[in-house]
Motif scaffolding. Structure first.
Motif, short mmCIF file in Angstrom:
data_model
loop_
_atom_site.label_atom_id
_atom_site.label_comp_id
_atom_site.label_asym_id
_atom_site.label_seq_id
_atom_site.Cartn_x
_atom_site.Cartn_y
_atom_site.Cartn_z
N LEU A 56 0.52 -1.27 -0.07
CA LEU A 56 0.45 0.10 -0.56
C LEU A 56 0.68 1.00 0.03
N ASN A 57 1.74 0.97 0.95
CA ASN A 57 2.36 2.75 1.05
C ASN A 57 3.40 2.64 -0.88
N ALA A 58 4.05 1.65 -1.08
CA ALA A 58 4.52 1.35 -3.19
C ALA A 58 3.88 2.42 -3.62
N ALA A 59 2.20 2.00 -3.69
CA ALA A 59 0.88 3.10 -4.18
C ALA A 59 0.86 4.52 -4.01
N PHE A 60 1.28 5.02 -3.27
CA PHE A 60 1.46 6.38 -3.44
C PHE A 60 2.58 6.78 -3.15
N LEU A 62 3.30 9.26 -0.95
CA LEU A 62 2.96 9.93 0.62
C LEU A 62 4.08 9.27 1.64
N THR A 63 4.33 9.98 2.98
CA THR A 63 5.24 9.43 3.45
C THR A 63 4.55 7.77 4.57
N GLN A 64 5.15 7.03 5.09
CA GLN A 64 5.08 5.67 5.67
C GLN A 64 4.24 6.11 6.91
#
Lengths: 112, 112
Positions: A56-60, A62-64
């Motif tokens: 999910l982190n890789a899809a945005f 934005l910061t973790q």
DNA sequence: GGGAGACATCGACGCTCGTCGATGTCCGGG
DNA sequence: CCCGGACATCGACGAGCGTCGATGTCTCCC
């Protein structure tokens, strides 16, 4: 000149209570964000029905920390299930919660 | 021990686009407020399907300016129709808009 | 035409929310 | 045992939102 006294009938139907409105607003507030909407969509659209935070982190862009915050909001609202497996954490959508939200608007969409 | 390298499949299903997410978030943001929720409920629950501002004003402990503001937000979001008749203004819910919102969550609530 | 009532708009205030960097916690491996 | 990686939490900043009083606009009636 038909009815000069009353502008209209003063609310006949039984409306949503203030407490109920606060409840529903809390649910909708959790969903009323483009990032959280995409998160739910990503998890719900996964073939396994769940997703780990690293993906999910890789899809945005934005910061973790931000993604973790959004997931916490969705989890607190009862929309996401959280399960820790080893090092990774998996989130899954609560279909019943989404269905409940859909039911709210289905009920309001019927004329009477 | 099945797949130590990958934590999970990196998002297989097609998810909601960022633009679509912004759109839907705008709709939900308009509904994610207890006062606006009760306003929609009051208007939708009326036997005529519409209500004038004076009655809506009487249903809340809020200023007329605040109610007018909330009605404007709902109208701008496409959830309410506005019609001026003489001195009074009547608002009516757009059933299609509510049904569209319900459809969104119905689609997300199915497993596959 | 002047006045009163219904509703919208304006400007301002306080509070919440989304985002960030930094730090903390927990687990697995060498 | 200690290090590195995955994820959560903390504190802070800026932007947006809900609410208000004051004022503006429009319509009807005397």
């Amino acid at each position: 000149m038909s009815d000069p006294a009353a502008c209209c009938t003063p609310l006949t139907g039984t409306a949503m209570s203030a407490e109920r409105a606060e409840e529903v607003a809390g649910l909708l507030k959790a969903l009323a964000d483009p990032v959280r909407l995409r998160l739910v969509s990503l998890i719900a659209g996964s073939d396994t029905g769940e997703a780990c935070v690293c993906d999910l982190n890789a899809a945005f862009d934005l910061t973790q920390a931000t993604i973790s915050h959004h997931l916490k909001v969705l989890h607190t609202a009862g929309l996401l299930d959280r399960e820790k497996r080893g090092v990774w954490v998996y989130y899954a959508v609560r279909r019943e919660a989404l269905a409940a939200v859909a039911g709210l608007f289905d009920a309001a969409a019927v004329p009477a």
